[in-house]
Design an enzyme around this catalytic site. Structure first.
Site, PDB file in Angstrom:
ATOM      1  N   PHE A 196       2.190   2.393  -6.169  1.00 54.84           N
ATOM      2  CA  PHE A 196       1.903   2.928  -7.495  1.00 54.84           C
ATOM      3  C   PHE A 196       1.375   4.345  -7.340  1.00 54.84           C
ATOM      4  CE2 PHE A 196       1.913  -1.216  -9.647  1.00 54.84           C
ATOM      5  CZ  PHE A 196       2.430  -0.827 -10.872  1.00 54.84           C
ATOM      6  N   CYS A 219       0.215  -0.060  -3.123  1.00 58.48           N
ATOM      7  CA  CYS A 219       1.132  -1.006  -2.470  1.00 58.48           C
ATOM      8  C   CYS A 219       1.756  -0.455  -1.195  1.00 58.48           C
ATOM      9  CB  CYS A 219       2.209  -1.445  -3.449  1.00 58.48           C
ATOM     10  SG  CYS A 219       1.522  -1.910  -5.041  1.00 58.48           S
ATOM     11  N   HIS A 231      11.047  -3.083  -0.173  1.00 57.81           N
ATOM     12  CA  HIS A 231       9.827  -3.225  -0.957  1.00 57.81           C
ATOM     13  C   HIS A 231      10.087  -4.302  -2.017  1.00 57.81           C
ATOM     14  CE1 HIS A 231       5.957  -2.169  -2.503  1.00 57.81           C
ATOM     15  NE2 HIS A 231       6.407  -1.720  -3.649  1.00 57.81           N
TER      16      HIS A 231
END
Lengths: 450, 440
Positions: free
Chosen positions: A437, A201, A341
């Protein structure tokens, strides 16, 4: 090193669940209109995930029509999203027109001279123009296994070895992670720097950060940077369910993604692309390009904590923002806005808030924070792309889109997240955050171009 | 001419400090570490054999240059962590540790936040057995997939951590956790150029002071049914003959395609001044790099022009002239068009000195390690500089008739090159070159 060249943003391109046009995306985001809708793929009635930020059928048709050649040969969704957003961004930057395509095709015949032009009105050294794209993992098709089962339902490796050509082209070639970067470079004749970044991500933000560094240090004059992704397919739909990171509520799709809300229950997938044009300042000024904002700094770190969860203390995120500020040579009080985020997972939103408080101390109270994921969902490897576009527009226009669905205050998330309605605010500088991740973090500082 | 024209346009940075290499790790089909691989190369060994981890006899290319079985326990990895690791993870762990140790980054003198990590990673393919049970569980009576069955239970046959094993940055993060690396980072994917990108970004990170030291390099994908099928689809593999005959013959007259290899090359980079302060020997310096793109129509490789461009950018970046280059470790993967274009490119970039240019390719012996290929070549460059000997291209093939440069063949040559150019390319059009020089 004082050799850094200034890097400005001269073009923006998007393809999201809100639409294929940047202005349309921006206006809808400001109005708090959600792109998250009920899953409409065939045979997905029993999917545990039912809310997705998918590109509409009509928009998908538009994209396929525009890139007919690539659609027939390379038709994976993310690749075509990438081409669409790259073309939009190049057009926006005044570096592409429909005539230019004809022109470069004519030049193609003469070999070697085609690289001189990508547009009718501007001479570019295409050897000094590049592409940096983010990529996710592509599509894993269950059919590819089912096709080779023998009578005992075992995978027949010998049969596969002899006949793999029947079905695997789709998965094996179109899945290649560098396909978007390669096809953008090929289509638009960009012969310089070319790279693909795969940091989950954090990918698109790291792609933009890497492109910024390459332009800044002189390896390129212009780079098309961003990300494109889609995991709205059977294995993709259960991917984050297996990891216990997905929101699985089936009711009111547009309300499932609720970053920073006490009742947040996980991420909601989106799909699409966000791509920007980064250009060396004098290069942009010389050709009279419109400049949205300036990229002032980039920082990246690793949690080195656990691959299954972010560091609850947010230390990696904290250092990532601090590194970006240091790179920009800016103080904490100069930041007015953070595009978070903000994944709508329990862990991320609390850790990110903590990290912001650790970096900005009392000034954290003055910073406005929003999550674009509340509106368009989590575009996974591409997420930093559209979020960076929104960040650049906020710096350029002094407006912030709201974080929607933020109804229940969480004591761990006690900053200004611009709930419900858009906000007008002078934004001299902003940070866009992405955390992947595994524990890779990226932060980019964008400031007003002066 | 090109390099002179573009040379003017380059932003000239006056460097008063070199970026040097202080550690190297390499695992390949010929050895578990850099020295073993090096000695096997000099001895003229070849790592290409029948594929060892699945029955590949019905594939059009049943051979590869694979590493020997490498397990979690040998590397001291906890079984909890190894659930999401595979051969590519172990290779990355092994080579990263070797480089980390050699450069004494494990002594804690440089804080974790100041250590960077940049790598090129291969594609990650699922193992059939990871998804197979969920497919079987989701079949209807006709043997077709029933997605209702899949979503309402079939998918739970997939291990809940399987998704992490599919993200190719996860094993990178696992190495970062094992070694305690928290600084500047990114991962590139999936071709040979991505390993060079890792080294380029680490070089710049160290030069700009973002990281005090950085690990950089690349790792190949694990050879699997899907990786072989993908390479076959791209048309890059040698599909002629039976097991014993299938070779990768870089620049050979009878070259018929490449053979996949497994491996990983990682180097440690830091400023020469930092290395001196820490009392760590400098093995070599990274001084230049170049990146370019142009795909050749109808063949899966870059154009000769693009290969030239990346070499010329690298030479200009290092403030050198083509005649300063003593050795090219070519990409030379044994594909017909790819090697043809590289030959043309070398002739074009070295017009006045092509007969003096020495060229070596490691792929005849090690296969094509994809994202790990150029990084492995960078490690070999260090050994060439140190030992003053250049290995021969495996198998001493009949050379392509068009070659004007000197290809090292037959047996190794005793020579002491000072400046080595490394080439890499993808089969989609990307090219990247790197220059490694001897340090005083």
């Amino acid at each position: 090193m004082n050799s850094k060249r200034r890097v400005v943003i001269t073009g923006l391109g998007m393809a999201t669940s809100l639409g294929l046009d940047v202005e349309e995306n921006w206006q809808k985001a400001l109005s708090g209109i959600s792109g998250i809708r009920k899953l409409s793929l065939p045979n997905t009635g029993k999917s545990p995930v039912q809310a997705v930020g998918s590109i509409t059928e009509a928009d998908w048709t538009t994209i396929q029509d525009e890139f007919r050649d690539e659609a027939s040969k390379e038709g994976e969704r993310r690749t075509l999203f990438a081409l669409w957003a790259a073309q939009s961004a190049l057009k926006d930057a005044g570096l592409f027109s429909t005539e230019s395509r004809v022109k470069s095709q004519e030049l193609k015949a003469k070999q070697y001279s085609s690289s001189k032009l990508i547009t009718h009105n501007s001479k570019l050294l295409t050897d000094r123009c590049g592409v940096v794209m983010a990529a996710g993992l592509g599509i894993n098709r269950l059919e590819d296994i089912q096709r080779w089962l023998n009578k005992n339902k075992e995978f027949d490796i010998a049969e596969f070895g002899r006949e793999y050509k029947d079905v695997h082209k789709e998965s094996l070639i179109k899945n290649n992670s560098s396909r978007p970067a390669a096809l953008i470079a090929k289509r638009f004749g960009l012969n310089g720097y070319n790279a693909t970044i795969t940091t989950a991500c954090a990918s698109a933000s790291q792609a933009i950060g890497t492109a910024y560094r390459a332009v800044s240090r002189g390896d390129a004059n212009m780079i098309v940077a961003g990300g494109a992704d889609s995991m709205i397919n059977p294995v993709g739909l259960v991917f984050f369910v297996l990891l216990s990171a997905a929101a699985v509520s089936a009711e009111n799709p547009s309300e499932v993604c609720r970053p920073f809300d006490r009742k947040r229950s996980g991420l909601v997938m989106g799909e699409g692309a966000g791509i920007i044009i980064l250009e060396e300042e004098s290069h942009a000024v010389k050709r009279g390009a419109k400049i949205y904002a300036e990229v002032a700094g980039y920082g990246s770190t690793m949690d080195a904590y656990k691959v299954t969860a972010p560091d609850p203390q947010g230390t990696g995120a904290e250092h990532s923002m601090m590194n970006a500020l240091k790179d920009a040579d800016m103080g904490i009080e100069q930041i007015d806005y953070i595009n978070a985020h903000g994944t709508s997972t329990k862990l991320n939103d609390a850790a990110e808030t903590l990290a912001i408080k650790k970096v900005f101390k009392e000034h954290a109270q003055n910073i406005s924070i929003n999550s674009s994921k509340s509106i368009i969902g989590h575009l996974l490897a591409a997420s930093g792309g559209p979020e960076f576009v929104f960040t650049a527009l906020s710096v350029s226009r002094d407006k912030l889109h709201p974080t929607i669905n933020l109804k229940n205050r969480d004591p761990k998330c006690d900053l200004d997240y611009v709930p419900d309605v858009a906000k007008e605010k002078t934004v001299n500088a902003a940070i866009s955050n992405s955390f992947g991740f595994g524990g890779q973090n990226a932060s980019i500082v964008v400031k007003k171009y002066k | 001419m090109l390099h002179r024209i573009s040379g003017i346009l380059y932003h000239v940075v006056i460097m008063n400090d070199n970026v040097v290499i202080t550690g190297a790790g390499l695992i390949s089909s010929l050895g578990i570490n850099a020295l073993e691989t090096w000695e096997a190369l000099l001895a003229g060994k070849c790592g290409i054999q029948s594929i060892n981890n699945f029955d590949a006899q019905d594939f059009d290319c049943p051979v590869a240059a694979q590493v020997h079985e490498l397990g979690a326990s040998e590397l001291g990895i906890h079984p909890r962590d190894s659930r999401i690791m595979d051969r590519h993870s172990y290779m990355l762990m092994k080579s990263s540790r070797d480089a980390f140790k050699q450069s004494k980054l494990d002594n804690g003198a440089i804080p974790p936040e100041d250590i960077g990590y940049f790598a090129g990673m291969g594609m990650v393919d699922y193992n059939i057995e990871d998804l197979h049970p969920s497919v079987v569980q989701s079949l209807n009576e006709d043997g077709n997939l029933d997605f209702d069955k899949f979503y309402s239970g079939g998918f739970q046959q997939i291990h809940p951590l399987w998704p992490l094993s599919m993200l190719n940055n996860i094993n990178f993060c696992q190495v970062a956790i094992a070694l305690g690396i928290k600084g500047d980072n990114t991962t590139f994917c999936p071709h040979a150029d991505s390993g060079v990108h890792g080294i380029i970004e680490a070089y710049n990170s160290v030069l700009a002071g973002k990281a005090k030291a950085a690990l950089a390099g690349g790792v190949s994908e694990k050879v699997s049914p899907l990786s072989i099928a993908r390479a076959l689809w791209f048309g890059i593999l040698n599909t002629s003959g039976n097991n014993q005959e299938i070779r990768c013959i870089p620049f050979g007259r009878d070259r018929r395609g490449t053979v996949l290899g497994e491996g990983c090359g990682i180097i440690s980079l830091e400023l020469q001044s930092t290395a001196r302060q820490r009392g760590v020997p400098s093995l070599a310096a990274v001084t230049g790099y170049g990146v370019s793109f142009e795909v050749s129509e109808d063949s899966h490789c870059p154009t000769a022009k693009a290969i030239s461009l990346s070499m010329e950018k690298a030479i200009a970046k290092a403030n050198l002239a083509p005649s300063d280059i003593d050795l090219i470790i070519a990409h030379g993967d044994g594909t017909y068009m790819g090697d043809k274009h590289e030959i043309e490119a070398i002739h074009h970039t070295f017009p006045d000195c092509v007969d003096k240019v020495t060229v070596f390719s490691s792929k005849g012996a090690l296969g094509h390690m994809l994202a790990g290929a150029a990084a492995a070549d960078a490690v070999m460059a260090i050994y060439i500089l140190e030992h003053g000997i250049i290995p021969a291209v495996y198998d001493s093939p009949l050379q392509d008739d068009g070659i004007k440069f000197r290809l090292v063949s037959g047996k190794p040559v005793k020579e002491s090159p000072r400046r080595i150019l490394i080439n890499s390319r993808s089969y989609e059009g990307q090219c990247a070159s790197l220059i490694i020089e001897a340090v005083e």
